[in-house]
Design an enzyme around this catalytic site. Sequence first.
Site, mmCIF file in Angstrom:
data_model
loop_
_atom_site.group_PDB
_atom_site.id
_atom_site.type_symbol
_atom_site.label_atom_id
_atom_site.label_comp_id
_atom_site.label_asym_id
_atom_site.label_seq_id
_atom_site.Cartn_x
_atom_site.Cartn_y
_atom_site.Cartn_z
ATOM 1 N N GLU A 106 -3.327 8.118 -3.840
ATOM 2 C CA GLU A 106 -3.863 7.243 -4.861
ATOM 3 C C GLU A 106 -5.311 7.622 -5.093
ATOM 4 O OE1 GLU A 106 -4.327 2.604 -4.973
ATOM 5 O OE2 GLU A 106 -2.210 3.082 -4.602
ATOM 6 N N HIS B 88 -2.168 0.404 -9.455
ATOM 7 C CA HIS B 88 -2.834 -0.496 -8.486
ATOM 8 C C HIS B 88 -3.651 -1.576 -9.207
ATOM 9 C CE1 HIS B 88 -4.453 -0.834 -4.124
ATOM 10 N NE2 HIS B 88 -4.297 -2.025 -4.694
ATOM 11 N N ARG C 63 0.859 -1.178 0.000
ATOM 12 C CA ARG C 63 0.000 0.000 0.000
ATOM 13 C C ARG C 63 0.903 1.238 0.000
ATOM 14 N NH1 ARG C 63 -3.614 -2.772 -1.465
ATOM 15 N NH2 ARG C 63 -5.624 -3.142 -0.459
HETATM 16 N N1 LIG Z 1 -1.049 -4.437 -5.005
HETATM 17 C C1 LIG Z 1 -2.180 -5.100 -4.878
HETATM 18 O O1 LIG Z 1 -3.032 -5.094 -5.746
HETATM 19 C C2 LIG Z 1 -2.381 -5.915 -3.638
HETATM 20 C C3 LIG Z 1 -3.109 -7.116 -3.751
HETATM 21 C C4 LIG Z 1 -3.297 -7.875 -2.599
HETATM 22 C C5 LIG Z 1 -2.805 -7.440 -1.380
HETATM 23 N N2 LIG Z 1 -2.109 -6.259 -1.307
HETATM 24 C C6 LIG Z 1 -1.576 -5.804 -0.012
HETATM 25 O O2 LIG Z 1 -0.750 -6.813 0.524
HETATM 26 C C7 LIG Z 1 -1.002 -6.924 1.910
HETATM 27 C C8 LIG Z 1 -0.550 -8.264 2.421
HETATM 28 O O3 LIG Z 1 -1.443 -9.276 1.974
HETATM 29 P P1 LIG Z 1 -1.373 -10.778 2.557
HETATM 30 O O4 LIG Z 1 -2.593 -11.451 2.070
HETATM 31 O O5 LIG Z 1 -0.023 -11.364 2.304
HETATM 32 O O6 LIG Z 1 -1.515 -10.458 4.132
HETATM 33 P P2 LIG Z 1 -1.165 -11.418 5.368
HETATM 34 O O7 LIG Z 1 -1.260 -12.849 4.978
HETATM 35 O O8 LIG Z 1 -1.994 -10.916 6.488
HETATM 36 O O9 LIG Z 1 0.388 -11.128 5.671
HETATM 37 C C9 LIG Z 1 0.819 -9.879 6.117
HETATM 38 C C10 LIG Z 1 2.268 -9.962 6.522
HETATM 39 O O10 LIG Z 1 2.659 -8.641 6.919
HETATM 40 C C11 LIG Z 1 3.295 -8.733 8.189
HETATM 41 N N3 LIG Z 1 3.104 -7.498 8.959
HETATM 42 C C12 LIG Z 1 1.950 -6.955 9.391
HETATM 43 N N4 LIG Z 1 2.215 -5.837 10.113
HETATM 44 C C13 LIG Z 1 3.555 -5.698 10.132
HETATM 45 C C14 LIG Z 1 4.441 -4.776 10.723
HETATM 46 N N5 LIG Z 1 4.000 -3.751 11.456
HETATM 47 N N6 LIG Z 1 5.766 -4.941 10.552
HETATM 48 C C15 LIG Z 1 6.241 -5.993 9.821
HETATM 49 N N7 LIG Z 1 5.460 -6.923 9.237
HETATM 50 C C16 LIG Z 1 4.137 -6.772 9.393
HETATM 51 C C17 LIG Z 1 2.651 -9.910 8.879
HETATM 52 O O11 LIG Z 1 3.502 -10.311 9.944
HETATM 53 P P3 LIG Z 1 3.171 -11.609 10.860
HETATM 54 O O12 LIG Z 1 3.369 -12.782 9.928
HETATM 55 O O13 LIG Z 1 4.186 -11.586 11.951
HETATM 56 O O14 LIG Z 1 1.755 -11.456 11.290
HETATM 57 C C18 LIG Z 1 2.536 -10.885 7.723
HETATM 58 O O15 LIG Z 1 3.749 -11.576 7.547
HETATM 59 C C19 LIG Z 1 -2.506 -6.640 2.028
HETATM 60 O O16 LIG Z 1 -2.872 -6.216 3.313
HETATM 61 C C20 LIG Z 1 -2.706 -5.550 0.986
HETATM 62 O O17 LIG Z 1 -2.534 -4.269 1.571
HETATM 63 C C21 LIG Z 1 -1.888 -5.513 -2.412
#
Ligand SMILES: NC(=O)c1ccc[n+]([C@@H]2O[C@H](COP(=O)([O-])OP(=O)(O)OC[C@H]3O[C@@H](n4cnc5c(N)ncnc54)[C@H](OP(=O)(O)O)[C@@H]3O)[C@@H](O)[C@H]2O)c1
Length: 323
Positions: free
Chosen positions: A267, A286, A239
Amino acid sequence: MLRVGYPETLLPELLSEFPREVELVRLSEQMDHDVDIDVWIPDAYPSRAIRAWPHLRGVKLVLALVAGTEWLPDLVGPHVTICNAQGAHNTSTAEWTIAVILAMLKHFPTFFDIQRSGRWKRRFELPDRYVKITGDSRPLYPPVMLEELTGKTVLLIGYGSIGKDIERMLAPFRVEMLRVARGARSEPKVHPIGELDSLIPQADVIVLIVPSTAETKWLIDTPQLALMRQGALLVNAARGPVVNTDALVAALRAGRIRAALDVTDPEPLPDGHPLWSCPNLFITPHIGGSSPEFAPNAVRIAAAELRRYMSGEPLRNVVQAGR
Ligand SMILES: NC(=O)c1ccc[n+]([C@@H]2O[C@H](COP(=O)([O-])OP(=O)(O)OC[C@H]3O[C@@H](n4cnc5c(N)ncnc54)[C@H](OP(=O)(O)O)[C@@H]3O)[C@@H](O)[C@H]2O)c1
């Protein structure tokens, strides 16, 4: 009967995924009257969903069709449970990440520029660009026209659902992986976020794939950009607010680093914004999660969560438990 509101943009053939025992209520983006529903499936585009919300009454559960739900808690308030669609766009977002890493190391944006100019000779701009951005001024022959990913060090910031898929897709390139999440783990080794600054200088490529939260805002700011290796690549698939935009613009303009962004802050990126004209930068608007497979995946995940809700099983993708 449980009333489940769904956006009119959802293709009709996907509705058969939902249990027969619910009443499906089609919600228009231009609603002119209030509707009582128990469960809300918002449009994947927040701007559309936000227009529908003021007309919804009685919502207890929100089943988002996207992984990033940072815009939902403020919209619906603390009393509503929110589940995301973790996993729905893993493949497309991970593939986008691999694609931009390769595109930047192979200098594809420059080659596309050359193609559009129709001048083969411009390929000899590449060796100079390589020296300038990497600082590698060794005498090299033949001239360097591209770089290799194989053997490079990749720092993955966020080791969740998508982060793990990015690592899986990077495996054939035999990269050195450094992983960061909130807490430390072993097998594979995951560093706690507190160690971030000591890891940044080791990386050739840094990938951001964390949610947008108060803790991740400006995770990458001026000090972190200054710690990056000369010419290292920053990839933001997460993000926009995870990176301080002004600091990024300064680092790019100084020729310190390269970047590939699917997300920006602000954005949409307005016309004339400084990011549009930064050197060594590739931007996509995006689109990282938006493949034809996304909607069917997201609906299947939401329908499975709805079945759990109806049978009283614990929900799997809760990002906010309603109070
Ligand atoms: N560009 C796009 O179109 C697109 C598409 C999909 C998603 N996204 C973004 O990608 C993000 C991640 O998706 P996901 O499905 O992989 O989420 P997820 O499975 O919840 O994984 C999130 C990861 O981020 C880590 N994290 C959270 N807060 C943190 C912090 N303060 N410091 C360091 N690490 C932290 C978590 O740590 P822990 O493992 O220790 O909990 C976990 O490893 C989404 O929330 C979204 O914003 C973008």
